[in-house]
Structure formats: C-alpha cells, structure tokens
Write a protein that holds these residues in place. Sequence first.
Motif, PDB file in Angstrom:
ATOM      1  N   GLY A 135      26.134 -21.955 -53.791  1.00  0.00           N
ATOM      2  CA  GLY A 135      25.949 -20.513 -53.724  1.00  0.00           C
ATOM      3  C   GLY A 135      25.242 -19.993 -54.958  1.00  0.00           C
ATOM      4  O   GLY A 135      25.883 -19.425 -55.842  1.00  0.00           O
ATOM      5  N   GLU A 163      24.054 -25.792 -47.388  1.00  0.00           N
ATOM      6  CA  GLU A 163      23.942 -24.570 -46.599  1.00  0.00           C
ATOM      7  C   GLU A 163      25.210 -24.316 -45.786  1.00  0.00           C
ATOM      8  O   GLU A 163      25.636 -23.167 -45.636  1.00  0.00           O
ATOM      9  CB  GLU A 163      22.722 -24.667 -45.691  1.00  0.00           C
ATOM     10  CG  GLU A 163      21.399 -24.656 -46.466  1.00  0.00           C
ATOM     11  CD  GLU A 163      20.176 -24.792 -45.588  1.00  0.00           C
ATOM     12  OE1 GLU A 163      19.086 -24.348 -46.008  1.00  0.00           O
ATOM     13  OE2 GLU A 163      20.307 -25.338 -44.474  1.00  0.00           O
ATOM     14  N   TYR A 197      21.585 -23.401 -61.529  1.00  0.00           N
ATOM     15  CA  TYR A 197      22.326 -22.287 -62.115  1.00  0.00           C
ATOM     16  C   TYR A 197      21.857 -22.032 -63.550  1.00  0.00           C
ATOM     17  O   TYR A 197      21.703 -20.889 -63.971  1.00  0.00           O
ATOM     18  CB  TYR A 197      23.821 -22.597 -62.154  1.00  0.00           C
ATOM     19  CG  TYR A 197      24.510 -22.752 -60.829  1.00  0.00           C
ATOM     20  CD1 TYR A 197      24.036 -22.142 -59.672  1.00  0.00           C
ATOM     21  CD2 TYR A 197      25.682 -23.510 -60.724  1.00  0.00           C
ATOM     22  CE1 TYR A 197      24.703 -22.283 -58.462  1.00  0.00           C
ATOM     23  CE2 TYR A 197      26.348 -23.654 -59.534  1.00  0.00           C
ATOM     24  CZ  TYR A 197      25.866 -23.041 -58.396  1.00  0.00           C
ATOM     25  OH  TYR A 197      26.531 -23.187 -57.206  1.00  0.00           O
ATOM     26  N   SER A 211      28.076 -23.366 -48.617  1.00  0.00           N
ATOM     27  CA  SER A 211      27.832 -22.183 -49.443  1.00  0.00           C
ATOM     28  C   SER A 211      27.599 -20.928 -48.621  1.00  0.00           C
ATOM     29  O   SER A 211      27.788 -19.811 -49.102  1.00  0.00           O
ATOM     30  CB  SER A 211      26.623 -22.420 -50.352  1.00  0.00           C
ATOM     31  OG  SER A 211      25.427 -22.446 -49.585  1.00  0.00           O
ATOM     32  N   GLY A 212      27.173 -21.115 -47.361  1.00  0.00           N
ATOM     33  CA  GLY A 212      26.833 -19.968 -46.534  1.00  0.00           C
ATOM     34  C   GLY A 212      25.484 -19.374 -46.878  1.00  0.00           C
ATOM     35  O   GLY A 212      25.125 -18.294 -46.394  1.00  0.00           O
ATOM     36  N   GLU A 213      24.726 -20.060 -47.720  1.00  0.00           N
ATOM     37  CA  GLU A 213      23.395 -19.613 -48.107  1.00  0.00           C
ATOM     38  C   GLU A 213      22.364 -20.635 -47.653  1.00  0.00           C
ATOM     39  O   GLU A 213      22.610 -21.836 -47.731  1.00  0.00           O
ATOM     40  CB  GLU A 213      23.288 -19.448 -49.635  1.00  0.00           C
ATOM     41  CG  GLU A 213      24.223 -18.403 -50.211  1.00  0.00           C
ATOM     42  CD  GLU A 213      24.081 -18.286 -51.715  1.00  0.00           C
ATOM     43  OE1 GLU A 213      23.117 -18.858 -52.264  1.00  0.00           O
ATOM     44  OE2 GLU A 213      24.934 -17.638 -52.346  1.00  0.00           O
ATOM     45  N   ASN A 272      16.404 -16.559 -50.310  1.00  0.00           N
ATOM     46  CA  ASN A 272      15.806 -15.668 -51.299  1.00  0.00           C
ATOM     47  C   ASN A 272      14.620 -16.389 -51.926  1.00  0.00           C
ATOM     48  O   ASN A 272      14.736 -17.026 -52.973  1.00  0.00           O
ATOM     49  CB  ASN A 272      16.844 -15.288 -52.366  1.00  0.00           C
ATOM     50  CG  ASN A 272      16.372 -14.145 -53.256  1.00  0.00           C
ATOM     51  OD1 ASN A 272      15.184 -13.984 -53.486  1.00  0.00           O
ATOM     52  ND2 ASN A 272      17.321 -13.360 -53.743  1.00  0.00           N
ATOM     53  N   ALA A 290      23.185 -17.516 -55.267  1.00  0.00           N
ATOM     54  CA  ALA A 290      23.285 -16.061 -55.328  1.00  0.00           C
ATOM     55  C   ALA A 290      24.721 -15.598 -55.542  1.00  0.00           C
ATOM     56  O   ALA A 290      24.987 -14.708 -56.354  1.00  0.00           O
ATOM     57  CB  ALA A 290      22.716 -15.458 -54.037  1.00  0.00           C
ATOM     58  N   SER A 291      25.672 -16.208 -54.828  1.00  0.00           N
ATOM     59  CA  SER A 291      27.056 -15.755 -54.910  1.00  0.00           C
ATOM     60  C   SER A 291      27.722 -16.081 -56.236  1.00  0.00           C
ATOM     61  O   SER A 291      28.693 -15.434 -56.630  1.00  0.00           O
ATOM     62  CB  SER A 291      27.876 -16.369 -53.764  1.00  0.00           C
ATOM     63  OG  SER A 291      27.900 -17.785 -53.868  1.00  0.00           O
ATOM     64  N   ARG A 292      27.210 -17.070 -56.959  1.00  0.00           N
ATOM     65  CA  ARG A 292      27.805 -17.455 -58.248  1.00  0.00           C
ATOM     66  C   ARG A 292      27.194 -16.692 -59.425  1.00  0.00           C
ATOM     67  O   ARG A 292      27.678 -16.807 -60.550  1.00  0.00           O
ATOM     68  CB  ARG A 292      27.591 -18.951 -58.494  1.00  0.00           C
ATOM     69  CG  ARG A 292      28.320 -19.885 -57.546  1.00  0.00           C
ATOM     70  CD  ARG A 292      29.759 -20.054 -57.930  1.00  0.00           C
ATOM     71  NE  ARG A 292      30.406 -21.121 -57.175  1.00  0.00           N
ATOM     72  CZ  ARG A 292      31.681 -21.477 -57.316  1.00  0.00           C
ATOM     73  NH1 ARG A 292      32.429 -20.851 -58.208  1.00  0.00           N
ATOM     74  NH2 ARG A 292      32.192 -22.450 -56.591  1.00  0.00           N
ATOM     75  N   ARG A 293      26.167 -15.924 -59.189  1.00  0.00           N
ATOM     76  CA  ARG A 293      25.405 -15.331 -60.296  1.00  0.00           C
ATOM     77  C   ARG A 293      26.254 -14.469 -61.219  1.00  0.00           C
ATOM     78  O   ARG A 293      26.208 -14.601 -62.438  1.00  0.00           O
ATOM     79  CB  ARG A 293      24.233 -14.506 -59.765  1.00  0.00           C
ATOM     80  CG  ARG A 293      23.162 -15.310 -59.068  1.00  0.00           C
ATOM     81  CD  ARG A 293      21.971 -14.458 -58.704  1.00  0.00           C
ATOM     82  NE  ARG A 293      20.947 -14.530 -59.736  1.00  0.00           N
ATOM     83  CZ  ARG A 293      19.929 -13.696 -59.812  1.00  0.00           C
ATOM     84  NH1 ARG A 293      19.819 -12.710 -58.942  1.00  0.00           N
ATOM     85  NH2 ARG A 293      19.029 -13.833 -60.761  1.00  0.00           N
ATOM     86  N   ASN A 294      27.031 -13.559 -60.663  1.00  0.00           N
ATOM     87  CA  ASN A 294      27.806 -12.647 -61.501  1.00  0.00           C
ATOM     88  C   ASN A 294      28.854 -13.389 -62.319  1.00  0.00           C
ATOM     89  O   ASN A 294      29.055 -13.091 -63.507  1.00  0.00           O
ATOM     90  CB  ASN A 294      28.464 -11.569 -60.636  1.00  0.00           C
ATOM     91  CG  ASN A 294      27.461 -10.572 -60.093  1.00  0.00           C
ATOM     92  OD1 ASN A 294      26.389 -10.381 -60.655  1.00  0.00           O
ATOM     93  ND2 ASN A 294      27.805  -9.931 -58.982  1.00  0.00           N
TER      94      ASN A 294
END
Length: 248
Positions: free
Chosen positions: A70, A140, A104, A143-145, A150, A72-76
């Motif tokens: 993930g 995929e 990452y 992670s669901g991505e 993107n 995108a989902s791990r970014r924050n």
Amino acid sequence: MLAEARAVLEFNTSLLLSPLLLRAPRGDGHPVLALPGFLASDISMAPLRRYLKQLGYDCYGWKMGRNLGGVASRRNALKKLLTDIYDSTGRKVSIVGWSLGGIYARDLALQLPDMVRSVITLASPFANDVRATNATRLYEALSGETVEANSELTRAIAGDLPVPVTSIYSRTDGIVNWRTSLLKPSDTAENIEVYLASHIGIGVNAAALWAVADRLAQPEGQFRPFDRSGPFAIAYGRGEQAQSGPAS
C-alpha cells in the motif's frame, strides 16, 4: 524463483565474514531507518540494523508489523515515522529500503527531502515496467491498490530524487526483474550490481551489506561513486546505466 533458497547461504556467509564486514567505514551516529520488503517485518531487517549499530549508526525499524503493501495508504504513517525520528534526533535520516521498502523510501525523499540524508534501495522495483515482478498480483490482492492506480506517483518515484541515492540490485534476483531497479545515474545517484545475490537474501548478503555501510559513511551533503576495489570487489558488477522502455 527456486534459486531464492540460496538466501540461507548468503546469511551464513555474512556471519562467517562478520570480522571483515566490521572493517567497513565507521558511521557518524546519524539515524538510519530500515524499511522491510513486501510480506516482511522488522525481523527481516534485524541483521542489517544490528550490523549498522555495530558501525555506530542510530538505527530504527518501522514498527508497523508485516508489510502488506500500500504505497498510497502507508504514506501518512511513514511521514509521521520519519518526522518523529527527525524531531527526536535533530538530524537528517538515511533510509534503507528492501524491495517494496525501497519504494517507500524513495517516496519519503520526495515528500520530505529536508529530513532525508540519503536513500539506499535493495532490489526495489521502481523503474521501467514495475509490473515485471513475481509478486505484483499478490501485492495488488493484499494491499487493495493496483500498480497503475496512481501513475503520477509511480512516475515521480521512478524519477530523480532531491537527495543522494543508491540502488543495489542483482541480475539473479528471482522475484524482481533487475531492470526495474535501475535508476538514472547522476552526480548524486548510482546503481551497484551484486553478483549472484537473491531477492530474499540481498539484505543479508555480505557484499550488499558492505556497500550499504560504505554509502552511509559518506559525509552529509557529499557524494562520491562507490569504490568497487574493496574487499568484496569480485562480487560487484562494473555498473549499469538506466534503460528506458518496458522491462523484459
């Protein structure tokens, strides 16, 4: 992929060569964040962190359990982790990322360049056809991505970074197509090929560990090409230029 079992041999060889590995340049105590690969956890990076601690670095794991992907989902969460380390130490952080962890790491350097001292990736598929790995479908699914979800972010991660960066890879990688690990060389960016390393074992491979230590020992704000004439000279390729177009 069957040849990936040689990772056990790579680890045992590093243990036998530990006296030699500890002759690598000493660190200056700056913080190093180690990010694990897909499906791995901090345990996989423990040998590397232990080695770097012995050389004098202040090492950190990511403490997020198993890496199920993930970008995108791990970014924050990763931005907060890096910010916390930077704030608590008062120093820029070097990031060592294995496989997905390297993606990452590159993303963090793009987002928070003032907090990142350098980036080192180990067998990370960030360039060319990033679907050319044996783990894409599983990534995929878990992670669901999707890899192409993107494309702008993917292109940015594959591009030039605002900090010194080294990509360590092997043509005998059984999981990731080695061409996806090639960055565009520049005055602050380079590729280092390690002969016969596996994907699962490159993070504990003696020649790769020496290269990581050598790169981290560079003074902040300075960059020099990797010297392949050291004790593991026979294990390194002569250097590879980035290629354009799909990996095959």
